[in-house]
Design an enzyme around this catalytic site. Structure first.
Site, PDB file in Angstrom:
ATOM      1  N   CYS A   1      -0.381   3.827   2.911  1.00  0.00           N
ATOM      2  CA  CYS A   1       0.005   3.572   4.223  1.00  0.00           C
ATOM      3  C   CYS A   1       1.222   3.270   4.578  1.00  0.00           C
ATOM      4  O   CYS A   1       1.760   2.859   5.492  1.00  0.00           O
ATOM      5  CB  CYS A   1      -0.954   2.291   4.718  1.00  0.00           C
ATOM      6  SG  CYS A   1      -2.877   2.955   5.002  1.00  0.00           S
TER       7      CYS A   1
ATOM      8  N   CYS B   1       0.746  -1.126   0.108  1.00  0.00           N
ATOM      9  CA  CYS B   1       0.137   0.134   0.061  1.00  0.00           C
ATOM     10  C   CYS B   1       0.827   1.140   0.048  1.00  0.00           C
ATOM     11  O   CYS B   1       1.732   1.576   0.804  1.00  0.00           O
ATOM     12  CB  CYS B   1      -0.871   0.189   1.147  1.00  0.00           C
ATOM     13  SG  CYS B   1      -2.057   1.404   1.363  1.00  0.00           S
TER      14      CYS B   1
ATOM     15  N   CYS C   1      -5.327   0.678   6.051  1.00  0.00           N
ATOM     16  CA  CYS C   1      -5.692  -0.664   5.605  1.00  0.00           C
ATOM     17  C   CYS C   1      -6.081  -1.341   6.550  1.00  0.00           C
ATOM     18  O   CYS C   1      -5.936  -1.256   7.706  1.00  0.00           O
ATOM     19  CB  CYS C   1      -4.289  -1.144   5.172  1.00  0.00           C
ATOM     20  SG  CYS C   1      -3.557  -0.582   3.710  1.00  0.00           S
TER      21      CYS C   1
ATOM     22  N   CYS D   1     -15.955   0.364   8.626  1.00  0.00           N
ATOM     23  CA  CYS D   1     -15.227  -0.903   7.686  1.00  0.00           C
ATOM     24  C   CYS D   1     -15.724  -2.042   8.321  1.00  0.00           C
ATOM     25  O   CYS D   1     -15.355  -2.283   9.672  1.00  0.00           O
ATOM     26  CB  CYS D   1     -13.740  -0.776   7.551  1.00  0.00           C
ATOM     27  SG  CYS D   1     -13.492  -0.263   5.944  1.00  0.00           S
TER      28      CYS D   1
ATOM     29  N   HIS E   1     -17.035  -1.764   3.164  1.00  0.00           N
ATOM     30  CA  HIS E   1     -17.366  -0.533   3.934  1.00  0.00           C
ATOM     31  C   HIS E   1     -18.798  -0.402   3.918  1.00  0.00           C
ATOM     32  O   HIS E   1     -19.286  -0.083   3.030  1.00  0.00           O
ATOM     33  CB  HIS E   1     -16.534   0.596   3.523  1.00  0.00           C
ATOM     34  CG  HIS E   1     -16.907   1.914   4.304  1.00  0.00           C
ATOM     35  ND1 HIS E   1     -16.094   2.166   5.543  1.00  0.00           N
ATOM     36  CD2 HIS E   1     -17.928   2.748   4.251  1.00  0.00           C
ATOM     37  CE1 HIS E   1     -16.449   3.318   6.058  1.00  0.00           C
ATOM     38  NE2 HIS E   1     -17.429   3.577   5.389  1.00  0.00           N
ATOM     39  N   CYS E   2     -19.328  -0.628   5.194  1.00  0.00           N
ATOM     40  CA  CYS E   2     -20.851  -0.531   5.144  1.00  0.00           C
ATOM     41  C   CYS E   2     -21.469   0.858   5.861  1.00  0.00           C
ATOM     42  O   CYS E   2     -20.832   1.345   6.632  1.00  0.00           O
ATOM     43  CB  CYS E   2     -21.508  -1.547   6.349  1.00  0.00           C
ATOM     44  SG  CYS E   2     -23.200  -1.622   6.607  1.00  0.00           S
TER      45      CYS E   2
ATOM     46  N   HIS F   1      -7.283  -1.656   1.487  1.00  0.00           N
ATOM     47  CA  HIS F   1      -7.109  -0.347   1.834  1.00  0.00           C
ATOM     48  C   HIS F   1      -8.240   0.139   1.632  1.00  0.00           C
ATOM     49  O   HIS F   1      -9.006  -0.041   0.549  1.00  0.00           O
ATOM     50  CB  HIS F   1      -6.009   0.616   1.153  1.00  0.00           C
ATOM     51  CG  HIS F   1      -5.973   1.924   1.575  1.00  0.00           C
ATOM     52  ND1 HIS F   1      -5.364   2.367   2.415  1.00  0.00           N
ATOM     53  CD2 HIS F   1      -6.807   2.963   0.922  1.00  0.00           C
ATOM     54  CE1 HIS F   1      -5.343   3.688   2.564  1.00  0.00           C
ATOM     55  NE2 HIS F   1      -6.262   4.162   1.706  1.00  0.00           N
ATOM     56  N   CYS F   2      -9.218   0.789   2.672  1.00  0.00           N
ATOM     57  CA  CYS F   2     -10.356   1.494   2.660  1.00  0.00           C
ATOM     58  C   CYS F   2     -10.251   2.739   2.138  1.00  0.00           C
ATOM     59  O   CYS F   2      -9.439   3.706   3.144  1.00  0.00           O
ATOM     60  CB  CYS F   2     -11.211   1.242   3.841  1.00  0.00           C
ATOM     61  SG  CYS F   2     -12.683   2.006   3.926  1.00  0.00           S
TER      62      CYS F   2
ATOM     63  N   CYS G   1     -12.135   5.088   5.109  1.00  0.00           N
ATOM     64  CA  CYS G   1     -11.717   5.073   6.445  1.00  0.00           C
ATOM     65  C   CYS G   1     -10.147   5.633   6.040  1.00  0.00           C
ATOM     66  O   CYS G   1      -9.390   5.920   7.352  1.00  0.00           O
ATOM     67  CB  CYS G   1     -11.606   3.847   7.244  1.00  0.00           C
ATOM     68  SG  CYS G   1     -13.341   3.198   7.440  1.00  0.00           S
TER      69      CYS G   1
END
Length: 399
Positions: free
Chosen positions: A209, A206, A226, A240, A233-234, A219-220, A223
């Site tokens: 990060c 990543c 990682c 996450c 992701h809800c 990775h999100c 957010c």
């Protein structure tokens, strides 16, 4: 000479210096304005991301008010409160449990980070990551590859094994894949040679990060970190769903369904009275109608979502892995993490199967069980190259 003497005057140099200073100040102000706008947009995004949570919370609070204060079913209040408390407990845990991130051992050290950033050649950067990853319990690789076509007008008659090997070696030499574990699916259609390449040697890294991604880590972008064993992701929990709260998310879905079923089943008899006109006029009349409608609507939607996640748990897959199979050294494998139904369930639920108390600790994760072996047995380059060579496969199909 006159222009040269004019350009060297102190006043002219002062004007040029003033223009340069003014330009730098303007660039500095512009960059500061851009940073301020990005921060404001990020702040607005964080505020608006709580809207789905507020909507769910408002519907639940209204259902509590309508059921307890307006309808007041005394006989069912005890069971109702048990369902309501478990629902709120699991929803709270799913929202406010922070996602797990990779530990420090997956971050690059100062020297490795400096060496990686100073290197401009992508091949050397990949090799640096490979050398670092030898000391880490990592089994998956980055997904890369594609489909390429070659003119096979003079190669369509190749049918013998020796000629197939010659074709493969020619492609490997031309494309410089000798040192990469590559799977080839080659098809000849009339005069065109189609080659599908799946490269599985690159380490998952990543750039944001600055961390080597552990297995099943992604990775999100929401957010901005990682997340270990990221599922998705809800927006309804504004979090996450991953290693740390996947159990809470499943329990939230299950207790939500129980809550909806209980409300619908206890209100249905009063809905029949409303339908035939036996229910007296008043505000409770509308609460009965909307409670049944909202409970059934949420139950149907939750039923499909919960069933899908039960299937994922049985197969030990995440939502991301269901759409894109994880890549190992031997290629992609959708069942690479499947260790049996009971152990798959244990990895998610841990010890407490019905209460959101704790999850399986990272040290107990079977994927990290061979960490000591990786730290001790850091194979040589010759061994790794031999393993890579054994992973080279070539299959030729004539269509």
């Amino acid at each position: 000479m006159a222009w040269s003497s004019f350009g060297n005057t102190p006043g002219f140099l002062a004007d040029v210096g003033g223009l340069v200073w003014t330009g730098r100040r303007a660039n500095r102000c512009q960059s500061g304005l851009i940073m301020a706008l990005s921060r404001a947009l990020r702040c607005c995004q964080r505020i608006f991301s709580w809207i789905p949570v507020i909507i769910i919370s408002s519907v639940v609070l209204w259902s509590y008010y309508a059921y307890v204060f307006e309808l007041c079913f005394v006989v069912y209040l005890l069971i109702f409160h048990v369902c309501f408390i478990m629902f709120c407990w699991t929803y709270w845990k799913a929202i406010f449990t922070p996602p797990s991130t990779p530990t420090k051992k997956f971050h690059l050290s100062y020297t490795d980070k400096e060496r990686y950033e100073m290197e401009e050649r992508p091949d050397v950067q990949k090799q640096i990551l490979i050398d670092i990853a030898k000391k880490l319990p990592i089994f998956t690789r980055a997904q890369s590859g594609g489909t390429q076509s070659y003119d096979a007008k003079n190669l369509s008659a190749m049918c013998t094994f020796a000629q197939q090997l010659q074709l493969y070696n020619h492609l490997a030499e031309c494309c410089k894949w000798q040192c990469l574990p590559v799977k080839h699916v080659i098809g000849c259609k009339r005069w065109q040679l189609i080659v599908f390449i799946s490269m599985s040697s690159a380490i998952r890294f990543c750039d944001r990060c600055q961390v080597i991604k552990p297995d099943r880590c992604h990775h999100c972008s929401v957010c901005e970190t990682c997340v270990l064993k990221m599922d998705h992701h809800c927006p309804w929990v504004n979090n996450c769903v991953g290693f740390s709260n996947y159990k809470f998310f499943l329990l939230f879905l299950s207790y939500s369904m129980i809550y909806c079923v209980f409300i619908a089943s206890t209100v249905f008899q009063y809905f029949l009275k409303y339908w035939v006109g036996d229910l007296p006029n008043g505000p409770a009349k509308f609460h009965v109608l909307f409670l049944l409608f909202v409970a059934l609507m949420f139950f149907v939607s939750l039923l499909f979502l919960f069933g899908y996640h039960c299937w994922l748990v049985a197969k030990n897959r995440s939502t991301l892995e269901a759409f894109s199979a994880p890549v190992f050294q031997n290629g992609p494998d959708r069942n690479g993490f499947n260790v049996g139904l009971s152990r798959n369930l244990q990895q998610v639920q841990g010890d407490g199967h019905y209460f959101p108390l704790r999850t399986l600790r990272e040290s107990e994760n079977p994927l990290l069980a061979n960490e000591g072996k990786w730290m001790e047995d850091g194979g040589s380059d010759e061994e790794s190259s031999g393993e890579v060579a054994s992973n080279l496969k070539c299959t030729i199909w004539y269509i």
